[in-house]
Design a protein around this motif. Sequence first.
Motif, short mmCIF file in Angstrom:
data_model
loop_
_atom_site.label_atom_id
_atom_site.label_comp_id
_atom_site.label_asym_id
_atom_site.label_seq_id
_atom_site.Cartn_x
_atom_site.Cartn_y
_atom_site.Cartn_z
N GLY A 98 -26.91 -14.36 30.90
CA GLY A 98 -28.07 -13.93 30.13
C GLY A 98 -28.92 -15.12 29.76
N ALA A 99 -29.92 -14.88 28.97
CA ALA A 99 -30.82 -15.96 28.59
C ALA A 99 -30.15 -16.97 27.67
CB ALA A 99 -32.07 -15.39 27.92
N ASP A 100 -29.16 -16.51 26.87
CA ASP A 100 -28.56 -17.38 25.85
C ASP A 100 -27.09 -17.70 26.11
OD1 ASP A 100 -30.99 -17.37 24.42
OD2 ASP A 100 -30.45 -15.48 23.46
N THR A 101 -26.42 -16.90 26.90
CA THR A 101 -24.98 -17.12 27.12
C THR A 101 -24.63 -16.92 28.58
OG1 THR A 101 -24.43 -14.80 26.66
CG2 THR A 101 -24.37 -16.36 24.79
N PHE A 102 -23.52 -17.54 28.94
CA PHE A 102 -22.96 -17.36 30.29
C PHE A 102 -21.46 -17.18 30.13
CE2 PHE A 102 -20.92 -18.95 34.13
CZ PHE A 102 -21.62 -18.26 35.12
N THR A 103 -20.92 -16.13 30.76
CA THR A 103 -19.50 -15.80 30.61
C THR A 103 -18.84 -15.72 31.98
OG1 THR A 103 -19.95 -14.51 28.62
CG2 THR A 103 -17.83 -14.14 29.71
N LEU A 104 -17.74 -16.42 32.08
CA LEU A 104 -16.90 -16.37 33.27
C LEU A 104 -15.64 -15.61 32.88
CD1 LEU A 104 -16.99 -17.60 36.19
CD2 LEU A 104 -15.50 -19.41 35.32
N ALA A 105 -15.46 -14.39 33.41
CA ALA A 105 -14.34 -13.53 33.02
C ALA A 105 -13.42 -13.31 34.21
CB ALA A 105 -14.87 -12.19 32.50
N VAL A 106 -12.15 -13.52 33.98
CA VAL A 106 -11.14 -13.37 35.03
C VAL A 106 -10.09 -12.37 34.57
CG1 VAL A 106 -9.33 -14.52 36.35
CG2 VAL A 106 -11.50 -15.69 35.90
N GLU A 107 -9.77 -11.44 35.46
CA GLU A 107 -8.70 -10.48 35.21
C GLU A 107 -7.63 -10.68 36.27
OE1 GLU A 107 -8.36 -8.33 32.77
OE2 GLU A 107 -10.32 -8.66 31.80
N PHE A 108 -6.40 -10.94 35.82
CA PHE A 108 -5.29 -11.08 36.74
C PHE A 108 -4.58 -9.74 36.90
CE2 PHE A 108 -5.71 -15.31 34.76
CZ PHE A 108 -5.97 -16.06 35.90
N ALA A 109 -3.99 -9.54 38.08
CA ALA A 109 -3.23 -8.32 38.31
C ALA A 109 -2.02 -8.31 37.39
CB ALA A 109 -2.78 -8.21 39.77
N PRO A 110 -1.64 -7.14 36.83
CA PRO A 110 -0.45 -7.07 35.98
C PRO A 110 0.78 -7.55 36.72
CG PRO A 110 -1.71 -5.05 35.83
CD PRO A 110 -2.32 -5.84 36.95
N THR A 111 1.60 -8.34 36.05
CA THR A 111 2.80 -8.88 36.68
C THR A 111 3.93 -8.91 35.68
OG1 THR A 111 3.74 -10.82 37.77
CG2 THR A 111 2.06 -11.23 36.13
N THR A 112 5.14 -8.88 36.21
CA THR A 112 6.33 -8.91 35.35
C THR A 112 6.89 -10.32 35.26
OG1 THR A 112 7.72 -8.39 37.27
CG2 THR A 112 6.96 -6.54 35.94
N THR A 113 6.20 -11.26 35.93
CA THR A 113 6.67 -12.64 35.90
C THR A 113 6.57 -13.19 34.49
OG1 THR A 113 5.90 -12.91 38.16
CG2 THR A 113 6.39 -14.91 36.93
N SER A 114 7.56 -13.93 34.09
CA SER A 114 7.54 -14.49 32.74
C SER A 114 6.44 -15.50 32.62
CB SER A 114 8.90 -15.15 32.42
OG SER A 114 9.14 -16.16 33.37
N PRO A 115 5.75 -15.59 31.49
CA PRO A 115 4.64 -16.51 31.34
C PRO A 115 5.11 -17.95 31.29
CG PRO A 115 5.14 -15.45 29.23
CD PRO A 115 5.98 -14.79 30.26
N THR A 116 4.16 -18.86 31.55
CA THR A 116 4.50 -20.26 31.49
C THR A 116 4.73 -20.70 30.05
OG1 THR A 116 3.71 -22.47 32.02
CG2 THR A 116 2.05 -20.88 31.42
N LYS A 117 5.55 -21.70 29.89
CA LYS A 117 5.88 -22.17 28.54
C LYS A 117 5.03 -23.33 28.12
CE LYS A 117 10.70 -20.65 28.90
NZ LYS A 117 10.50 -19.49 28.04
N ASP A 118 4.12 -23.76 29.00
CA ASP A 118 3.28 -24.91 28.63
C ASP A 118 2.30 -24.51 27.55
OD1 ASP A 118 4.51 -26.50 30.45
OD2 ASP A 118 3.12 -25.96 32.08
N THR A 119 1.97 -25.41 26.69
CA THR A 119 0.96 -25.20 25.65
C THR A 119 -0.04 -26.31 25.70
OG1 THR A 119 2.35 -26.35 24.05
CG2 THR A 119 2.53 -23.94 24.13
N PRO A 120 -1.28 -26.06 25.25
CA PRO A 120 -2.28 -27.12 25.32
C PRO A 120 -1.95 -28.24 24.36
CG PRO A 120 -3.11 -25.22 24.09
CD PRO A 120 -1.81 -24.82 24.64
#
Length: 379
Positions: free
Chosen positions: A357-379
């Motif tokens: 848009g004129a004031d904002t830009f959004t990059l949106a990502v949707e991942f396929a549902p998975t049963t894999t356990s999430p990563t344990k890394d944190t920022p």
Amino acid sequence: MRLRDHLDPTLGWRGSSDVEKVRTYTRQSFQFIIVAVAVASMAASARAGDAVSTAAALVCAVSALVVLHRIPALGGASTADVRAPLSVQIAAAAVLVLVGAAPNLLWVAILVTTPIAALVDLRWSLCAAVVAPVVAAVSGSTALEITLLAFCIVAMATTVRLSMWLLRIVTELATTRDAAAALSVAEERLRFSRDLHDVVGRALSAIAVKSELAAALARRGDDRAAAQMDEVRVLARESMTDARELVRGYRSVDVAAELRGAQSLLSAAGIRTELTGTVADIPGAVAEQAAWVVREGVTNILRHSRATYCRIEFGDDRLRIVNDRPTSPERAGDGTGLAGLRERLAAVGGSLTVESGADTFTLAVEFAPTTTSPTKDTP
């Protein structure tokens, strides 16, 4: 290639492709049959003192060899080139039938059927297997001769057509293999160019931002300029290392490391960063793709906006990067970077959408549902 080259079974064999070897074997097998039958026919005519039949057999055999030499499937240039030698062969065969001894019927059938069967469909050869015995019966041939004549025509026509079919299959398989190899090379080049863009693009953007900051600090006499240039040196070395690893095919990215680098880079550019959620919300199966999204998203912010604010949102199977003040919202969704991201995400069932848009830009990502356990890394 000259005719004598086709008759040499060893010429260029080692340097030929598999298809060319099969083609050479098929062509020379037919030529061997033609030569053997012609020699037998000429020998019988010579013993009988029939000079006309001997000459006709020689002309018929040479014409048949020329026809085989010119058939495109067997290495010739054009089917049109066979008309003249084929006409000569048929005329010589007619002479053999009219003035030759009865055994010449079988030899003529083989001499004529071999090259013609390589040019026409099998059904026409089978029609000839019916017509020729009828003509032989009218001319007074015995039942045995008529039967042998029909058998020779059917046997030769079937053998020739099967050989041509095998040659065509081998050629198509080789063509398919070459096409698959070319496609694999093209895909690998595309993958490498995409990775190179992602690696070099972010590094150059970071170096440019920190160099501008160092220059501004230096103009004010701020001692922090030296520290910024030290960071530029570190970034340059890291980018060189990344490029080497990319070339070797060993490079991988970590979403937590990319997030830390993105926050540092945005902060150096004077862009306030807000983080929602943690990288632990991203499933481990798509963590690498998420890292590439963070890298490309931050690179786009630096290149295509005058942003003062950026928000990175992590959630269950999703990731959003929002910034303000895009410079060219109508073109922000184009380019090789986002196209490469879409390819990466498609490989794991994800999708990428751009909201500009004129004031904002959004990059949106949707991942396929998975049963894999999430990563344990944190920022």
